[in-house]
Design an enzyme around this catalytic site. Structure first.
Site, short mmCIF file in Angstrom:
data_model
loop_
_atom_site.label_atom_id
_atom_site.label_comp_id
_atom_site.label_asym_id
_atom_site.label_seq_id
_atom_site.Cartn_x
_atom_site.Cartn_y
_atom_site.Cartn_z
N GLU A 1 -11.29 -14.16 14.85
CA GLU A 1 -11.62 -12.92 13.74
C GLU A 1 -10.45 -12.85 12.94
O GLU A 1 -9.48 -12.90 13.16
CB GLU A 1 -12.20 -11.56 14.39
CG GLU A 1 -11.14 -10.87 15.17
CD GLU A 1 -11.93 -9.70 16.07
OE1 GLU A 1 -12.53 -10.32 17.11
OE2 GLU A 1 -11.75 -8.76 15.62
N HIS B 1 -8.08 -9.87 40.68
CA HIS B 1 -7.23 -10.80 41.60
C HIS B 1 -6.49 -10.05 42.84
O HIS B 1 -6.49 -10.58 43.84
CB HIS B 1 -6.28 -11.62 40.72
CG HIS B 1 -7.12 -12.79 40.12
ND1 HIS B 1 -8.11 -13.43 40.77
CD2 HIS B 1 -6.87 -13.12 38.66
CE1 HIS B 1 -8.45 -14.29 39.77
NE2 HIS B 1 -7.73 -14.13 38.70
N1 DCP Z 1 -12.97 -13.79 25.31
C1 DCP Z 1 -12.43 -13.86 26.57
N2 DCP Z 1 -12.63 -12.72 27.52
C2 DCP Z 1 -13.26 -11.66 27.02
C3 DCP Z 1 -13.78 -11.63 25.77
C4 DCP Z 1 -13.66 -12.61 24.93
O1 DCP Z 1 -11.93 -14.96 26.81
N3 DCP Z 1 -13.50 -10.65 28.07
C5 DCP Z 1 -12.71 -14.93 24.56
C6 DCP Z 1 -14.07 -15.65 24.53
C7 DCP Z 1 -14.94 -15.37 22.90
C8 DCP Z 1 -13.60 -15.13 22.15
O2 DCP Z 1 -12.65 -14.62 23.05
O3 DCP Z 1 -15.61 -16.50 22.76
C9 DCP Z 1 -13.96 -14.21 20.92
O4 DCP Z 1 -14.50 -13.09 21.62
P1 DCP Z 1 -15.68 -12.09 21.21
O5 DCP Z 1 -15.55 -10.78 21.75
O6 DCP Z 1 -15.74 -12.22 19.50
O7 DCP Z 1 -16.87 -12.79 21.54
P2 DCP Z 1 -17.92 -14.04 21.28
O8 DCP Z 1 -17.08 -14.65 19.89
O9 DCP Z 1 -17.90 -14.94 22.51
O10 DCP Z 1 -19.18 -13.58 21.06
P3 DCP Z 1 -19.53 -12.60 19.66
O11 DCP Z 1 -18.60 -12.27 18.95
O12 DCP Z 1 -20.88 -13.59 18.98
O13 DCP Z 1 -20.30 -11.39 20.48
CA CA Z 2 -13.91 -11.39 18.10
#
Ligand code: DCP
Ligand code: CA
Ligand code: CA
Length: 651
Positions: free
Chosen positions: A196, A590
């Site tokens: 982002e 953990h």
């Molecule tokens: N991520 C992670 N652990 C988390 C949250 C996110 O490793 N607890 C990683 C995986 C995600 C990426 O960061 O793909 C981006 O997080 P986002 O919160 O933007 O979530 P996503 O992109 O997966 O989904 P969306 O933005 O469509 O809700």
């Molecule tokens: Ca994000």
């Protein structure tokens, strides 16, 4: 959390990070998710810790309610006047001259994996493993599967869930492709994580709607991945907007005050970066605040109960204000090191550990040529309670001897105590031009307007910062849960002498009942520090130092740390630096797992030998294998399950 009044459905009040909805989870049967998470974690160390946290929040809410009841009509009108004045001042800082776009990739890791393996398309899948999930695609989210959830719980929610291991290199590659596109629209864009970024599109000569569509199309062409975008007059709102039409959508909020007020009026406060589970819960249950607009409706109470820094933040949320400037490139703000070990009261051991930590910290500081003047000691007690204590010095220090001298003094004041973790953090660096007079540290007005030199801002700085208690600033930091750290880079303020700041202290609670008759200012201070105590989890970021687990002779030495700043050394899961809460939760997880394993191995020593020889039990201690798919049968054999299993049967 379970209480007897909740009868046979105790999970209804079991709210962990796993049960909170993300985009794509609107239709999910929340109660089912809560029940599964509850049943699978009940009796575990993780569960006990969640219970402790929940009890803390309940107590906090109770205290706030008592304070509300004590306010007379006269008090309320007094605070209403102060609040109104402040709201007018904040309103005057509203800047509608900028247009910000926030872009966020959809189910990022999962989408990258699907791009490279199209057979995954349309099927519920998660990136990660049985111990932890990084993200889930939108098909899996329908079952309540989400990022940060242990994979074996996800399997229970969605039997057909497919697991794909994380591959950070791939995500970095695709992230770079997206940044090539961002650069075309704003060369000064700034990314807040791999997936982002914020773009200032004020100067782009087409409508916001067109920019957002064009940019999203360009990203799709460049990467084959979809993203969502939000456009608004400030960054806080732009981020809220990018989440509204996820996935593959966009939302434009015009630069118009009425439109913003309407938008914000029904917006749940949890949607705001900086308001997480704890703040949401406290504001809702103590003051009945649910929407951003409620922040203004209840402004007198916010003003009466919280510090000016916090109430400013709440009012700015109610007004839909946020930052509009492009932040300077971030400098390192702090550096830390911590160690986890078996809980002990042994003072010689604790001071020995402190020496080790001071040494590591000093070496790390010297590698980066850093010298700092605020030293924070973090302690985790045997019951997982986190405390932090800070000391601000007149001189800058970096040697082991200096660090240890001050750290020992702080630790001494806490004795006797049984600890399972000690951490040290150094901040306020010599060459950090913010170390003495960081405008960001001063007032929310400065933070919103960037006009720290204006006469009104200067007088406010004086009022809010120079004369205020340091807890106010710390509390601001605390309200910045997760991503919003980028928006408000606050740190401990400089201090004139060797003062020890009790950022979080149990006495806040125990003395509360005596304090009700104290001045409102004192009461507010207690509120701030109590919230602070809970949030102090966030104050030492685990990515910054080594988090090693000292183990007993029954366990192999295991090092819990973030390799290359993002890979968990134990399970290999990758967690971005900005996921502060998730990362702390992950390490606790953990750690609790280790404790359970240790307890069970000790138990095994005392139990019948047949149990020790059981192939199932020995298998259960092996490292998790990578699997593409799991079945509930296989789940019986994974070590992680032992973490959540109750030991009363221990079969
Ligand atoms: N991520 C992670 N652990 C988390 C949250 C996110 O490793 N607890 C990683 C995986 C995600 C990426 O960061 O793909 C981006 O997080 P986002 O919160 O933007 O979530 P996503 O992109 O997966 O989904 P969306 O933005 O469509 O809700
Ligand atoms: Ca994000
Ligand atoms: Ca995303």
């Amino acid at each position: 959390m379970a209480t007897s009044s909740e009868g046979d459905r105790p999970w209804q009040s079991y709210n962990t990070a796993y049960t909170n909805a993300k985009a794509g989870m609107d239709g999910v049967d929340k109660e089912k998710v809560q029940r599964v998470v509850y049943e699978m974690s009940k009796g575990s160390k993780y569960f006990e810790n969640e219970q402790r946290k929940e009890a803390f929040i309940k107590q906090k809410i109770e205290n706030l309610r008592v304070q509300v009841d004590l306010l007379t009509d006269k008090d309320i009108s007094h605070f209403q006047m102060i609040a109104n004045k402040r709201i007018i001042e904040l309103e005057a800082s509203r800047d509608l001259s900028k247009i910000w776009l926030h872009v966020d990739m959809d189910a990022f890791y999962a989408a990258v994996e699907t791009l490279e393996n199209p057979s995954l398309r349309g099927r519920p899948m998660a990136v990660g493993g049985l111990s932890m999930i990084s993200t889930a695609n939108y098909e899996a989210r329908k079952f309540g599967v989400r990022a940060g959830m242990p994979g074996f719980i996800a399997c229970k929610l969605c039997q057909d869930l497919i697991f794909v291991p994380t591959n950070f290199e791939k995500y970095t590659f695709y992230s770079e492709l997206t940044r090539k596109v961002f650069r075309r629209y704003d060369p000064d864009f700034f990314a807040t994580s791999l997936d982002e970024a914020y773009l200032n599109i004020t100067e782009v000569c087409i409508s916001s709607d067109e920019v957002a569509s064009e940019l999203r199309n360009a990203i799709f062409e460049e990467t084959g991945l979809t993203c969502s975008a939000g456009v608004a007059p400030n960054r806080m709102l732009a981020k809220v907007c990018s989440d509204l039409n996820k996935p593959n959508g966009q939302f434009i909020l015009p630069n118009d005050k009425d439109a913003i007020i309407t938008f914000i009026s029904s917006l749940p406060i949890r949607k705001i970066g900086g308001i997480g589970k704890v703040t949401e819960h406290i504001l809702r249950d103590a003051l009945g605040i649910n929407t951003c607009e409620d922040m203004l409706q209840k402004s007198a109470f916010l003003c009466a109960l919280f510090s000016s820094c916090s109430s400013d933040f709440f009012f700015s949320v109610g007004l839909g204000l946020g930052r509009t400037d492009t932040p300077e490139r971030k400098m390192r703000k702090s550096i830390s090191s911590e160690r986890t070990f078996r809980a002990t009261k042994d003072e010689a051991f604790l001071f020995h550990k402190l020496g080790d930590i001071a040494e590591t910290l000093s070496i790390d500081m010297q590698k980066e040529c850093l010298s700092g003047r605020t030293l924070t000691l973090k302690l985790k007690t045997a019951s997982f309670e986190i405390r932090t204590r800070a000391v601000s010095l007149q001189t800058f220090i970096h040697t082991k001897e200096d660090i240890l001298k001050y750290a020992s003094r702080i630790l001494k004041a806490e004795l006797p105590i049984s600890l399972r973790l000690i951490g040290l953090r150094m901040s306020q660096f010599r060459d950090d031009k913010n170390s003495n007079l960081d405008p960001m540290q001063k007032t929310i007005v400065c933070f919103l307007s960037g006009e720290c030199d204006s006469p009104s801002a200067r007088s406010l700085q004086k009022q809010d910062c120079v004369n205020s208690d340091k807890l106010e600033i710390q509390e601001c930091l605390d309200f910045m849960e997760g991503n919003s750290m980028q928006d408000l880079e606050l740190d401990f303020p400089a201090s004139d002498d060797h003062t020890i700041e009790r950022h979080c202290d149990k006495f806040c609670f125990s003395e509360y009942h005596h304090s009700v008759s104290n001045s409102v200012a004192e009461r507010r201070e207690l509120n701030d520090s109590c919230v602070d105590e809970f949030r102090s989890n966030e104050s030492l970021q685990p990515n910054e130092g080594t988090h090693s687990v000292e183990s007993s002779k029954h366990m192999k030495e295991v090092s819990l740390r973030w390799i290359d700043d993002y890979i968990c050394s134990v399970c290999g899961i990758e967690l971005p630096v900005s996921f502060i809460e998730e990362r702390l939760e992950h390490l606790d997880y953990h750690f609790a797992q280790r404790l359970e394993e240790e307890e069970s191995s000790q138990r095994r020593i005392h139990l019948a030998p047949v149990e020790r020889c059981s192939p199932k039990a020995s298998h259960a201690r092996q490292a998790p294998r990578k699997k593409q798919k799991c079945s509930s049968k296989e789940l019986n054999h994974i070590p992680i399950e032992s973490f959540f299993s109750k030991f009363k049967k221990n079969s």
